[in-house]
Design an enzyme around this catalytic site. Structure first.
Site, mmCIF file in Angstrom:
data_model
loop_
_atom_site.group_PDB
_atom_site.id
_atom_site.type_symbol
_atom_site.label_atom_id
_atom_site.label_comp_id
_atom_site.label_asym_id
_atom_site.label_seq_id
_atom_site.Cartn_x
_atom_site.Cartn_y
_atom_site.Cartn_z
ATOM 1 N N HIS A 36 27.802 -53.100 12.830
ATOM 2 C CA HIS A 36 27.065 -53.441 14.053
ATOM 3 C C HIS A 36 26.306 -54.759 13.904
ATOM 4 C CE1 HIS A 36 28.126 -49.441 15.497
ATOM 5 N NE2 HIS A 36 27.778 -49.865 16.706
ATOM 6 N N LYS A 102 26.093 -38.856 16.293
ATOM 7 C CA LYS A 102 25.281 -37.635 16.385
ATOM 8 C C LYS A 102 23.808 -37.997 16.526
ATOM 9 C CE LYS A 102 24.413 -36.638 11.492
ATOM 10 N NZ LYS A 102 22.954 -36.465 11.404
#
Lengths: 192, 295
Positions: A36, A102
């Site tokens: 990222h 999650k």
């Protein structure tokens, strides 16, 4: 169960609501912290084609190499909130339609999902063996040497990959709802 | 009596311990998750998540593959007979850890904190980690926990008193700290969790006490009646929070609460929470010259 084929488009993703269960087929890419920050800082072009209309899976797999071919052994989701500073801008830059992970994400990502027509999908944390079984083929791996196995970007073909929409493109977040309810009970228990 | 350590036999026994810890869930944990699943409402997201979790446990056992891809930090509590070299034991365990990584029982999980470079074989500075004790038995016992990062990140430590919680330096204060930490964790630690709690000690020993609780069987009874009643009260109340499996909402936020204590300085009162995810991977090996047992 709603079927999604990758690559997908804005109309399909905008039709999803919090609580919907989805089953995904097609090619997605894993990415964690190193990926990222790389995508945001360097905006590499080599992954544009792959990511457009696809999904980014927050996952650092256990892999095995047999006869020169990679195989996913265990591949559940990792905690997504670490990508909160990056997720919105990265989705915008590359036209990504969903982040899968999650634990949910924050307000910045929720706003980006609404603006871009994207969703956050929650896979069952720790269900690594059965999620790996839905990975039918590893097509490629990007930056393996530099990032290491968990942080590299694995290009995977999935079949019947299961997840639940917990943040949709209409501003709804199951995580915010559960947190608000549990906060009320916490305050009662603590007498605050 | 002298205890002879056969390096290769011991290393291979440890490799099997790691395989079991990573791929074969302890029966007491499976039982607790099964009971939780049966207790959740039909058709709820909570029930569905717990069903997936149980399917995954079976699939991991069948294929000898990791229950969770985050195979965690390898924490060893080792007890050795008099005269056995700690360095020899460490060397064999490190070799077994490398082999387990090559066999994909473990993910390469050891990263240099400055350069960001992954060592690739789960070894590095304080990695894996060892606590040693000595006993009079002619056997080596290794308690191994694989502690995942998601649950470690929501673990924490408070010091009493705490003004924001209106928590004093007593058991009521301890209760408030634990409720608040579990509330803050939401689903992030892969709920439902097993809560290891350490009361007292200094900052380091407080957390060691908390982590040691994670080796207790989930259905055991604390021999200390004060701690036993607090464990029961916390378990009931944490499950009122409604965070549920994965934080999707539901009746099961905690599978167990286990509390230990240590003496503290008059000036300090620490409460530590070692939050263990539902994938509570811990196994114990008892290794002697004529047999190896796993629990």
């Amino acid at each position: 169960m709603i079927k999604i084929n990758l690559p997908t488009d804005e109309a399909k993703i905008r039709s999803l609501k919090v609580g919907d269960e989805v089953s995904i087929d097609g090619i997605m890419v894993t990415g964690r912290d190193a990926a990222h920050s790389w995508m945001l800082d360097e905006k590499p072009d080599e992954i544009r084609e792959l990511l457009k209309g696809s999904m980014i899976y927050h996952c650092g797999p256990v892999v095995d190499k047999k006869d020169g071919e990679w195989r996913f052994v265990a591949a559940g989701p990792t905690t997504s909130i670490r990508e909160e500073p990056y997720q919105g801008p990265v989705m915008k830059e590359y036209g990504i339609r969903a982040a899968i992970g999650k634990g949910g994400m924050g307000a910045k990502t929720l706003a980006a999902l609404k603006e871009l027509g994207a969703v956050y999908l929650h896979a069952v944390g720790g269900a690594a063996t059965i999620l790996a079984q839905s990975v039918k083929k590893v097509h490629d791996v990007i930056r393996l040497e530099e990032f290491g196995v968990p942080e590299a970007m694995w290009v995977i073909e999935v079949e019947d990959f299961r997840a639940v929409v917990t943040m949709d493109s209409h501003g709804n977040s199951l995580h915010d709802t559960v947190k608000a309810k549990s906060e009320k009970i916490r305050n009662e228990l603590l007498g605050l | 009596m002298t205890f002879r350590l056969n390096h290769d036999r011991f290393r291979d026994a440890v490799l099997e311990l790691i395989r079991l810890a990573s791929t074969d869930m302890s029966p007491d944990v499976v039982k607790a998750i099964t009971m939780a699943r049966d207790n959740e409402d039909a058709g709820s997201a909570a029930k569905s998540v717990l069903n997936v979790i149980l399917q995954n446990i079976t699939a991991a056992q069948d294929g000898s593959t990791p229950i969770c891809q985050d195979t965690g930090t390898n924490i060893h509590y080792i007890t050795i007979p008099v005269g056995v070299s700690m360095r020899a034991v460490e060397k064999a365990v490190i070799e077994a850890t490398r082999l387990a990584t090559a066999k994909a029982y473990l993910r390469p999980n050891s990263v240099d904190s400055v350069t960001g470079k992954n060592s690739g074989d789960n070894t590095g500075i304080m990695s894996p980690y060892f606590h040693f004790e000595e006993w009079d038995k002619p056997a080596i016992e290794i308690k191994l926990a694989l502690k995942g990062g998601g649950s470690e990140n929501v673990s924490g430590q408070y010091k009493l008193p705490d003004a924001t919680l209106e928590a004093g330096r007593n058991m009521e204060g301890v209760y408030k700290c634990v409720v608040d930490m579990v509330f803050k964790a939401q689903g992030q630690g892969c709920a439902p969790g097993i809560m290891g709690v350490g009361i007292g000690g200094d900052r380091a020993t407080s957390m060691i006490v908390a982590k040691k609780q994670l080796f207790r069987k989930l259905d055991d009874l604390n021999p200390d009646p004060d701690l036993a009643s607090m464990e029961e009260r916390l378990l009931q109340d944490l499950n009122k929070l409604g965070i549920g499996p994965m934080g999707f909402g539901g009746k099961t936020t905690a599978l167990a609460v286990k509390i230990g204590k240590a003496h503290r300085l008059p000036a300090s009162f620490f409460v530590s929470l070692a939050y263990m995810c539902w994938a509570d991977r811990r196994r114990t090996m008892t290794y002697s010259e004529d047999e190896v047992r796993y629990d």
